[in-house]
Design an enzyme around this catalytic site. Structure first.
Site, PDB file in Angstrom:
ATOM      1  N   SER A 116       0.839  -1.202   0.000  1.00 54.70           N
ATOM      2  CA  SER A 116       0.000   0.000   0.000  1.00 54.70           C
ATOM      3  C   SER A 116       0.874   1.252   0.000  1.00 54.70           C
ATOM      4  O   SER A 116       0.594   2.227  -0.697  1.00 54.70           O
ATOM      5  CB  SER A 116      -0.905  -0.027   1.225  1.00 54.70           C
ATOM      6  OG  SER A 116      -1.595   1.183   1.328  1.00 54.70           O
ATOM      7  N   TRP A 126       2.372   1.618  -3.404  1.00 54.07           N
ATOM      8  CA  TRP A 126       1.328   2.039  -4.358  1.00 54.07           C
ATOM      9  C   TRP A 126       1.272   3.570  -4.433  1.00 54.07           C
ATOM     10  O   TRP A 126       1.063   4.146  -5.479  1.00 54.07           O
ATOM     11  CB  TRP A 126      -0.031   1.489  -3.918  1.00 54.07           C
ATOM     12  CG  TRP A 126      -1.169   1.878  -4.815  1.00 54.07           C
ATOM     13  CD1 TRP A 126      -1.607   1.211  -5.911  1.00 54.07           C
ATOM     14  CD2 TRP A 126      -2.001   3.047  -4.697  1.00 54.07           C
ATOM     15  NE1 TRP A 126      -2.663   1.874  -6.483  1.00 54.07           N
ATOM     16  CE2 TRP A 126      -2.926   3.011  -5.768  1.00 54.07           C
ATOM     17  CE3 TRP A 126      -2.068   4.113  -3.810  1.00 54.07           C
ATOM     18  CZ2 TRP A 126      -3.893   3.985  -5.970  1.00 54.07           C
ATOM     19  CZ3 TRP A 126      -3.025   5.098  -4.011  1.00 54.07           C
ATOM     20  CH2 TRP A 126      -3.921   5.024  -5.073  1.00 54.07           C
ATOM     21  N   HIS A 127       1.484   4.214  -3.279  1.00 51.69           N
ATOM     22  CA  HIS A 127       1.373   5.671  -3.262  1.00 51.69           C
ATOM     23  C   HIS A 127       2.530   6.357  -3.963  1.00 51.69           C
ATOM     24  O   HIS A 127       2.392   7.495  -4.412  1.00 51.69           O
ATOM     25  CB  HIS A 127       1.268   6.179  -1.812  1.00 51.69           C
ATOM     26  CG  HIS A 127      -0.084   5.964  -1.226  1.00 51.69           C
ATOM     27  ND1 HIS A 127      -0.442   4.784  -0.618  1.00 51.69           N
ATOM     28  CD2 HIS A 127      -1.172   6.758  -1.192  1.00 51.69           C
ATOM     29  CE1 HIS A 127      -1.695   4.870  -0.216  1.00 51.69           C
ATOM     30  NE2 HIS A 127      -2.173   6.051  -0.556  1.00 51.69           N
ATOM     31  N   GLY A 128       3.656   5.704  -4.046  1.00 55.59           N
ATOM     32  CA  GLY A 128       4.754   6.356  -4.758  1.00 55.59           C
ATOM     33  C   GLY A 128       6.072   5.675  -4.513  1.00 55.59           C
ATOM     34  O   GLY A 128       6.231   4.892  -3.567  1.00 55.59           O
ATOM     35  N   PHE A 143      -0.784   9.895  -7.731  1.00 59.54           N
ATOM     36  CA  PHE A 143      -0.663   8.464  -7.485  1.00 59.54           C
ATOM     37  C   PHE A 143      -1.336   7.692  -8.596  1.00 59.54           C
ATOM     38  O   PHE A 143      -1.460   6.552  -8.618  1.00 59.54           O
ATOM     39  CB  PHE A 143      -1.260   8.088  -6.123  1.00 59.54           C
ATOM     40  CG  PHE A 143      -0.699   8.922  -4.990  1.00 59.54           C
ATOM     41  CD1 PHE A 143       0.669   9.193  -4.923  1.00 59.54           C
ATOM     42  CD2 PHE A 143      -1.517   9.456  -4.014  1.00 59.54           C
ATOM     43  CE1 PHE A 143       1.192   9.972  -3.906  1.00 59.54           C
ATOM     44  CE2 PHE A 143      -1.003  10.225  -2.981  1.00 59.54           C
ATOM     45  CZ  PHE A 143       0.348  10.487  -2.933  1.00 59.54           C
TER      46      PHE A 143
END
Lengths: 329, 500
Positions: free
Chosen positions: B323, B326-328, B500
């Site tokens: 997770s 996933w954001h960066g 994102f």
């Protein structure tokens, strides 16, 4: 039918809410917003109530040179030299003809303003100024300079209804123009990028090399019909014509001596040729053009590390006298 | 096209009017064209990526459905996942894994192909790439797990991936939930219209009035934490915490409202998450569409909680680390994910041991405070550009003086970008102190937000206000309209989650 009735009623309610909001806004945070985001509009609103002549300028009107004994701005000098006329400055740093035209359009029909004096800053025609990072806040201000209810202008500002290109995008555009805009010289002086790469005054760490570069980047450009600043000045002419205002363009002095010493006669010849184009273009349009381009010597420029139109008291007086002589005539 | 733009405020009524005017059989085609136009307004060239992701999921899913053996199904699934995630990896994570994009610049002029790669990467991350990639991959997994039947019509499937209200920042929808709705015959219903506009109005309020006014307060502190006091750093962290919520929740509400007007129900993405009393509860209320995506497509396939105690803990950590990533592509996001993972596990260890079963209000209060603190400390990493800067902020918050030595050691480890202001302070002793200036109008917006959040609890703004009588309702609308028009942030801040 029932639904249309319901929707129509709510649209009317919405209009009423916006109208009341406008009244509340005008009496609460409107002036604070102007002070924070559009102080030049505040200056304009005050000036237009009392002045016979408005003087539109960016930072050249400022008087910040520490050695000056006369701390008056160009506008104050002009006002003192014109006892029969009340002249007020509408000025702030970084603004340009794109802002002036919006403000001039807002001069009310019943105002006492008869003369509009607009500084024509040669540097403001260059891509370095047109795509400057200062442009975003200026564009943000411009939303307020429309003849709409203040609350609508404020809402449009919140919706970012202005040019919001990033600093990176603007920088890319500037670099592109410096590389691709043709200058009327043989290579390598046929574009800004290559011209700057020419070895003169040693390597990049030499301050003179950096200053020479700044002169090329700020003063070497073609002025084509697509130039947005040219279009802004054209619009100013037509707005003043419609409003019956006497328009005076003041071509501000540039440091030609320093330009020639640092870069060479190619640069000054290009600058003078561009300036002549501007003079010829507007003199034919019932506008008074006061040409102060070469009127101020190097010693009267206050900035030594960047080309600018900031003058000592002597330089400011030269410009003020040129304008007042013209008005008196 | 941004939701809080004049362009969108013209686009939306035009699309809704035409949608209901057109005959039913043409509506989905119109929506597809509108969605591609909506996305193309950013950079039309990125439509190619949207198209690629769509085609990839469409083609692979058909192959999976047609495959006769488990081996073939798996082979197609792996091909689909690799080919869809590879685009995401290239644009979002490539720079991170090679250490620095500047490394490739050293080849400039020598290897034209390498130069081409750097030019593409300089182009930036395509808006919403993680969102539409996850939606497309979710579909492929649904087909693999036989949760849905593959769509045979490519263009109909393309609408599912690109449906404009939720295309660039979610909610990440499931095929089984959204697809049928897109092609059902919807009538213009007054209830939908009014609920939709309620959500759009409240969404615009929290984005434009709350988030856009907090951003210019939080940004400078995180840019140079050394220049600000301990109090200002704490305030900036709290402001960012509210900003990201208002920004993302605002976007989600507008998306749900827009779709709702067309009769399409999107899933809720937020349920007053800052009122959560545990990290577990926070994740059941924050970015719900992503949390449930990870639960269904990663956590459950990994075995979920039907495995050994140790393996379950590993599964939890995997979910939170993924997770974060996933954001960066940044260590800050990994630390953010890891912090949430550790806290989640710490809580659950107590819960599983039966030590936290109390409904006592005092303990609930303690849980709320603890969760709020943990989430905010985690946001500090999320918001900081680099771990080195996160260290500076953290030191400031806890009242200790950050040291140059540790700062540069962290920066060296993470290949972090140099920061002129911080370097000036540490290396040249030049530090210009700054302080936050707060305007009264900001507190009007914040007060409205906090009161509304407490009033809404786990419900939604449109649902709660619909129970009020006409006069009170319109009084609230009038206040919100005034705030949106007169008190919104005047500077340009894109929705945070677009990156994102």
């Amino acid at each position: 039918m029932e639904m249309i009735k319901k929707i129509a009623l709510r649209i009317l309610l919405l209009i009423a809410i916006v109208a009341v909001s406008n009244v509340i806004y005008r009496h609460t945070t409107y002036h604070a917003d102007l002070r924070a985001e559009s102080n030049v509009l505040l200056k304009f609103e005050r000036a237009v109530e009392t002045a016979d002549a408005l003087y539109f300028s960016a930072s050249p009107n400022a008087a910040v040179f520490k050695d000056d004994t006369d701390k008056r701005t160009i506008a104050q000098m002009m006002d003192d030299l014109l006892p029969d006329l009340k002249l007020e400055a509408v000025d702030t740093g970084g603004i340009h003809a794109g802002v002036f035209k919006k403000l001039i359009a807002l001069i009310p029909e019943d105002s006492d303003v008869r003369y509009v004096v607009v500084n024509m800053n040669y540097r403001s025609f260059g891509i370095g100024w047109i795509e400057s990072v200062l442009e975003n806040p200026i564009q943000k201000q411009l939303v307020f300079y429309n003849n709409r209810p203040p609350i609508i202008n404020r809402f449009l500002q919140g919706l970012n209804f202005y040019d919001t290109r990033s600093a990176k995008e603007r920088e890319e555009l500037i670099q592109w123009h410096w590389k691709n805009d043709s200058l009327p010289f043989a290579a390598p002086r046929n574009n800004v990028t290559d011209w700057c790469a020419l070895e003169k005054w040693g390597d990049w760490t030499n301050p003179k090399r950096q200053l020479a570069d700044s002169y090329i980047k700020n003063f070497a450009f073609p002025i084509t019909e697509e130039n947005p600043r040219l279009k802004d000045f054209d619009e100013i002419v037509s707005i003043c014509h419609q409003k019956g205002l006497k328009l005076i363009f003041v071509i501000l002095p540039e440091n030609l001596q320093e330009a020639e010493k640092l870069v060479g006669p190619e640069l000054t010849s290009l600058m003078i040729s561009n300036k002549n184009k501007l003079v010829n273009r507007y003199k034919t349009n019932e506008v008074t053009v006061i040409d102060c381009f070469g009127a101020v010597p190097d010693s009267c420029f206050t900035e030594r590390i960047f080309p600018s139109e900031h003058y000592t008291q002597t330089g400011r007086m030269t410009v003020a006298r040129a304008v007042t002589d013209c008005i008196n005539r | 096209m941004l939701f809080d733009s004049v362009q969108f405020l013209l686009f939306l009524p035009a699309v809704i009017a035409l949608y209901f005017i057109l005959p039913h059989r043409l509506r989905w085609i119109f929506l597809l064209v509108s969605s591609y136009y909506f996305y193309g307004c950013w950079k039309a060239e990125f439509l190619v990526l949207l198209l690629y992701s769509t085609f990839n999921a469409y083609f692979i899913s058909l192959r999976i459905e047609q495959a006769a053996s488990l081996f073939t199904r798996r082979a197609w699934l792996i091909t689909g996942l690799v080919s869809n995630f590879s685009v995401l990896f290239f644009f979002k994570y490539f720079n991170f894994f090679i250490g620095s994009r500047d490394y490739f610049k050293t080849f400039a002029g020598q290897h034209p192909k390498v130069e081409w790669v750097t030019q593409v990467l300089e182009y930036g991350i395509p808006v919403g790439i993680s969102f539409f990639t996850f939606q497309a991959v979710g579909y492929t997994l649904d087909i693999y797990f036989r949760q849905a039947k593959a769509e045979k019509n490519f263009f109909k499937f393309a609408l599912f991936v690109s449906y404009f209200p939720q295309l660039v920042a979610g909610p990440i929808e499931r095929f089984t939930h959204l697809h049928q709705q897109l092609f059902a015959k919807h009538k213009l219903v007054y209830e939908n219209l009014s609920n939709g506009f309620r959500l759009i109005l409240y969404g615009l309020f929290i984005k434009m009035v709350i988030a856009d006014n907090l951003a210019p307060l939080a940004d400078p502190v995180f840019t140079n934490p050394l220049a600000y006091s301990q109090t200002d750093t704490i305030l900036a962290l709290l402001f960012f915490s509210l900003q990201i919520y208002a920004d993302f929740h605002g976007y989600s509400l507008i998306a749900i409202g827009v779709a709702g007007i067309m009769g399409i129900k999107l899933m809720d993405n937020f349920k007053t998450p800052y009122l959560a009393v545990s990290v577990k509860e926070f994740w059941a209320r924050w970015h719900i569409s992503l949390s449930t995506w990870f639960r269904d497509y990663l956590y459950v396939p990994l075995g979920g909680n039907k495995v050994s105690y140790f393996r379950w803990m590993v599964n939890i950590m995997i979910i939170f680390l993924v997770s974060g990533i996933w954001h960066g592509a940044n260590y800050t996001f990994i630390v953010w994910g890891a912090l949430h993972g550790f806290m989640y596990l710490a809580e659950q260890v107590f819960v599983r041991a039966g030590w936290l079963q109390t409904k006592n209000r005092f303990f609930t209060g303690i849980g709320f405070v603890k969760t709020f603190l943990v989430i905010n400390i985690a946001w500090l990493f999320f918001r900081s550009d680099t771990l080195a800067k996160a260290y500076l902020s953290l030191a400031k918050i806890f009242g200790s003086e950050p040291t140059a030595d540790l700062y540069y050691r962290i920066q060296h480890f993470e290949h972090g970008k140099a920061n002129q202001a911080v370097d000036d302070a540490f290396l040249n002793g030049k530090l210009v102190p700054a302080e936050l200036t707060l305007h009264n109008s900001l507190f009007i917006g914040l007060a409205i937000l906090i009161v509304t959040e407490l009033w809404i609890q786990k419900s939604r703004f449109d649902q709660r206000i619909s129970t009020w009588n006409f006069g009170f309702r319109w009084l609230v609308y009038a206040v919100l309209i005034y705030c949106v028009m007169a008190l919104s942030g005047p500077d340009f801040y894109q929705f945070i989650y677009f990156q994102f």
